[in-house]
Design an enzyme around this catalytic site. Structure first.
Site, PDB file in Angstrom:
ATOM      1  N   GLU A  92       0.820  -1.216   0.000  1.00 61.06           N
ATOM      2  CA  GLU A  92       0.000   0.000   0.000  1.00 61.06           C
ATOM      3  C   GLU A  92       0.842   1.249   0.000  1.00 61.06           C
ATOM      4  OE1 GLU A  92      -3.165  -1.742   3.191  1.00 61.06           O
ATOM      5  OE2 GLU A  92      -2.407   0.272   3.398  1.00 61.06           O
ATOM      6  N   CYS A 110       2.927   8.509   1.723  1.00 62.05           N
ATOM      7  CA  CYS A 110       3.173   7.634   2.868  1.00 62.05           C
ATOM      8  C   CYS A 110       3.600   6.276   2.319  1.00 62.05           C
ATOM      9  CB  CYS A 110       1.879   7.525   3.662  1.00 62.05           C
ATOM     10  SG  CYS A 110       1.978   6.422   5.060  1.00 62.05           S
ATOM     11  N   CYS A 117       4.513  -6.880   9.228  1.00 65.26           N
ATOM     12  CA  CYS A 117       5.402  -6.305  10.244  1.00 65.26           C
ATOM     13  C   CYS A 117       5.568  -7.304  11.377  1.00 65.26           C
ATOM     14  CB  CYS A 117       4.803  -5.005  10.782  1.00 65.26           C
ATOM     15  SG  CYS A 117       5.885  -4.145  11.939  1.00 65.26           S
ATOM     16  N   CYS A 121       1.838  -4.809  16.739  1.00 67.38           N
ATOM     17  CA  CYS A 121       0.998  -3.875  17.507  1.00 67.38           C
ATOM     18  C   CYS A 121      -0.466  -4.307  17.379  1.00 67.38           C
ATOM     19  CB  CYS A 121       1.189  -2.445  17.021  1.00 67.38           C
ATOM     20  SG  CYS A 121       2.904  -1.911  17.205  1.00 67.38           S
ATOM     21  N   CYS A 124      -3.004  -2.374  15.031  1.00 71.04           N
ATOM     22  CA  CYS A 124      -2.529  -2.047  13.681  1.00 71.04           C
ATOM     23  C   CYS A 124      -2.817  -3.190  12.708  1.00 71.04           C
ATOM     24  CB  CYS A 124      -1.031  -1.763  13.740  1.00 71.04           C
ATOM     25  SG  CYS A 124      -0.251  -1.649  12.121  1.00 71.04           S
ATOM     26  N   GLY A 167       4.780  -1.674   7.825  1.00 70.94           N
ATOM     27  CA  GLY A 167       6.097  -2.132   8.253  1.00 70.94           C
ATOM     28  C   GLY A 167       6.866  -1.178   9.139  1.00 70.94           C
ATOM     29  N   SER A 222       6.660   6.167  17.864  1.00 65.69           N
ATOM     30  CA  SER A 222       5.294   5.798  18.243  1.00 65.69           C
ATOM     31  C   SER A 222       5.294   5.312  19.689  1.00 65.69           C
ATOM     32  CB  SER A 222       4.785   4.697  17.303  1.00 65.69           C
ATOM     33  OG  SER A 222       4.795   5.178  15.978  1.00 65.69           O
ATOM     34  N   ASN A 298      -7.753   4.503  14.098  1.00 65.30           N
ATOM     35  CA  ASN A 298      -8.651   4.053  13.042  1.00 65.30           C
ATOM     36  C   ASN A 298      -9.119   2.665  13.426  1.00 65.30           C
ATOM     37  OD1 ASN A 298      -9.286   5.446  10.578  1.00 65.30           O
ATOM     38  ND2 ASN A 298      -7.085   5.613  10.252  1.00 65.30           N
ATOM     39  N   CYS A 340      -2.469   2.364   8.044  1.00 65.40           N
ATOM     40  CA  CYS A 340      -1.534   1.429   7.437  1.00 65.40           C
ATOM     41  C   CYS A 340      -2.024  -0.013   7.503  1.00 65.40           C
ATOM     42  CB  CYS A 340      -0.158   1.610   8.044  1.00 65.40           C
ATOM     43  SG  CYS A 340       0.124   0.799   9.610  1.00 65.40           S
TER      44      CYS A 340
HETATM   45  N1  SAH Z   1       6.142   0.929  12.152  1.00 66.61           N
HETATM   46  C1  SAH Z   1       6.259   2.328  12.273  1.00 66.61           C
HETATM   47  C2  SAH Z   1       5.766   3.064  11.042  1.00 66.61           C
HETATM   48  C3  SAH Z   1       4.509   2.572  10.397  1.00 66.61           C
HETATM   49  S1  SAH Z   1       3.030   2.737  11.362  1.00 66.61           S
HETATM   50  C4  SAH Z   1       5.586   2.828  13.523  1.00 66.61           C
HETATM   51  O1  SAH Z   1       4.869   2.054  14.167  1.00 66.61           O
HETATM   52  O2  SAH Z   1       5.812   3.993  13.864  1.00 66.61           O
HETATM   53  C5  SAH Z   1       2.793   4.508  11.269  1.00 66.61           C
HETATM   54  C6  SAH Z   1       1.902   5.068  12.345  1.00 66.61           C
HETATM   55  O3  SAH Z   1       0.555   4.598  12.185  1.00 66.61           O
HETATM   56  C7  SAH Z   1       2.347   4.663  13.746  1.00 66.61           C
HETATM   57  O4  SAH Z   1       2.407   5.797  14.593  1.00 66.61           O
HETATM   58  C8  SAH Z   1       1.241   3.717  14.163  1.00 66.61           C
HETATM   59  O5  SAH Z   1       1.098   3.707  15.548  1.00 66.61           O
HETATM   60  C9  SAH Z   1       0.042   4.292  13.448  1.00 66.61           C
HETATM   61  N2  SAH Z   1      -1.080   3.359  13.346  1.00 66.61           N
HETATM   62  C10 SAH Z   1      -1.068   2.039  13.095  1.00 66.61           C
HETATM   63  N3  SAH Z   1      -2.325   1.528  13.085  1.00 66.61           N
HETATM   64  C11 SAH Z   1      -3.145   2.557  13.349  1.00 66.61           C
HETATM   65  C12 SAH Z   1      -4.566   2.684  13.479  1.00 66.61           C
HETATM   66  N4  SAH Z   1      -5.371   1.638  13.358  1.00 66.61           N
HETATM   67  N5  SAH Z   1      -5.057   3.920  13.739  1.00 66.61           N
HETATM   68  C13 SAH Z   1      -4.246   5.002  13.872  1.00 66.61           C
HETATM   69  N6  SAH Z   1      -2.914   4.937  13.765  1.00 66.61           N
HETATM   70  C14 SAH Z   1      -2.371   3.737  13.509  1.00 66.61           C
HETATM   71 FE1  SF4 Z   2       4.468  -2.475  12.719  1.00 71.48          FE
HETATM   72 FE2  SF4 Z   2       4.145   0.177  13.063  1.00 71.48          FE
HETATM   73 FE3  SF4 Z   2       2.010  -1.443  12.708  1.00 71.48          FE
HETATM   74 FE4  SF4 Z   2       3.384  -1.561  14.969  1.00 71.48          FE
HETATM   75  S1  SF4 Z   2       2.210   0.195  14.199  1.00 71.48           S
HETATM   76  S2  SF4 Z   2       2.703  -3.329  13.763  1.00 71.48           S
HETATM   77  S3  SF4 Z   2       5.443  -1.221  14.265  1.00 71.48           S
HETATM   78  S4  SF4 Z   2       3.610  -1.033  11.244  1.00 71.48           S
END
Ligand code: SAH
Ligand code: SF4
Length: 351
Positions: A92, A110, A117, A121, A124, A167, A222, A298, A340
């Site tokens: 994506e 982005c 990943c 998390c 995510c 990722g 994060s 989200n 993401c």
């Molecule tokens: N892995 C890295 C970068 C990719 S995620 C990281 O975690 O920072 C980029 C951002 O999107 C991060 O701050 C993550 O916490 C956030 N993110 C992931 N899933 C999300 C969701 N469902 N709603 C809002 N932010 C989210």
């Molecule tokens: Fe990976 Fe970032 Fe998603 Fe956490 S928030 S699973 S580090 S992509």
């Protein structure tokens, strides 16, 4: 096989010299690659066919990222693409635009750095799909160039890049840095380093190395929680002292690079959004100079919900009153699954 989109300008110089070609051919090749976006070798008509043949027989190629699905948000400001890489992998990439009056919009891409990943998390979509593989530098660059060519047709251009797609960029360190160098090199894509931000969940070794790279790029960490117990619930792979380690990493990054680190905090209903937690976060960050981005989560399959608006503004108020700079960043394009990993998750269900 070597993709020309992973070769740094200095390496292109060497390649061209070794082929017995004049140096201006290197500039010509780079110009074609980064401003005319050829889809394969035969598109590079300014390069003599003899030279193209030599390049091909030495194993150089131009990889492709084919757009297989596009969704545009109702306000037309967010465009999300599902791209198919050479080996069939789906990734994506998102474009977020901000228009002010009649001026050129800010156009932020982005990018994804991995397929899936390993960090897991819980809120995510990417974390929940598991890990498939790292992306190569050329596959990261291809995401930007795909949008650059879309924007070029509208006489617009890429103004910012954030490594916040699928990722963990610092878990794919070498390829991420190579991509940053290609995207910022004046003879390649040429975007100003200050217009790039890498977001990490906290790969400590990666943060330290990044501070020593002599790059002026922005770093976002994060955090999501003010203590380790809560953070481990959201980021199960985080180390036992991750909160403390991350706060000290923000200080040393600032000391070494002069650039302030942004802390990202996904606000999740009933999990990390209470005024008490805001106060704890305030205590932790007071006087640190950090800027906090509060991101109402989200919703994804995990059942996590966005807090009510009143709860969000209350969290913001408590944090501000403790002397911490913060802004609420409402994710753009949530109705098109712009967080993401969400589009790929939605789409692969239908394949
Ligand atoms: N892995 C890295 C970068 C990719 S995620 C990281 O975690 O920072 C980029 C951002 O999107 C991060 O701050 C993550 O916490 C956030 N993110 C992931 N899933 C999300 C969701 N469902 N709603 C809002 N932010 C989210
Ligand atoms: Fe990976 Fe970032 Fe998603 Fe956490 S928030 S699973 S580090 S992509």
């Amino acid at each position: 096989m070597t993709d020309l989109y992973r070769v740094l300008p200095e390496e292109v110089d060497e390649l061209v010299t070794n082929m017995g070609q004049p140096r201006y051919r290197a500039d010509q090749l780079l110009h074609m690659l980064y401003h005319e976006f050829p889809k394969d070798m035969s598109d590079m008509r300014q390069i003599p066919s003899e030279m193209r043949k030599v390049l091909s027989s030495a194993g150089y190629t131009i990889g492709s990222a084919n757009e297989i699905h596009r969704v545009v948000s109702e306000d037309r400001q967010t465009t999300k693409l599902l791209l198919k890489l050479g080996d069939g992998t789906l990734i994506e990439t998102v474009l977020m635009q901000y228009r002010k009056g009649n001026s050129h919009p800010r156009s932020t891409i982005c990018v994804s750095t991995q397929v899936g990943c390993q960090m897991g998390c819980t809120f995510c979509a990417t974390g929940q799909m598991g890990f498939e593989r790292n992306l190569k530098a050329e596959e990261i660059v291809a995401q930007v160039l795909h949008f650059a060519s879309v924007l070029q047709e509208r006489e617009e251009h890429v103004t910012n890049i954030v490594f916040m797609g699928m990722g963990e960029p610092l878990a794919n360190y070498a390829e991420t840095i190579r991509a940053v160098r290609l995207l910022t090199h004046a003879r390649a894509f040429g975007l100003g380093q200050r217009h790039i931000t890498i977001s990490t969940v906290g790969v400590m070794k990666g943060i330290d190395s990044l501070a020593d790279e002599d790059l002026q790029i922005g770093l976002a960490i994060s955090l999501h929680a003010p203590n380790d117990e809560l953070r481990r619930k959201l980021v199960p792979t985080a180390g036992p002292n991750s909160v403390k380690d991350l706060i000290s990493a923000t200080r040393s990054y600032f000391k070494k690079t002069g650039r302030r680190v942004t802390l990202e905090y996904a606000l999740i209903d009933g999990i990390n959004d209470s005024p008490e937690i805001a106060a704890e976060l305030g205590m932790l960050l007071k006087g640190n100079g950090a800027h906090v981005n509060l991101i109402p989560v989200n919703p994804t399959a995990g059942g996590f919900k966005r807090p009510r608006w009143k709860r969000i503004t209350e969290f913001e108020r408590v944090l501000r009153e403790s002397g911490v700079n913060c802004t609420v960043r409402v994710e753009k394009g949530s109705e098109i699954s712009a967080a993401c990993g969400q589009l790929r998750t939605d789409m692969t269900k239908n394949f």
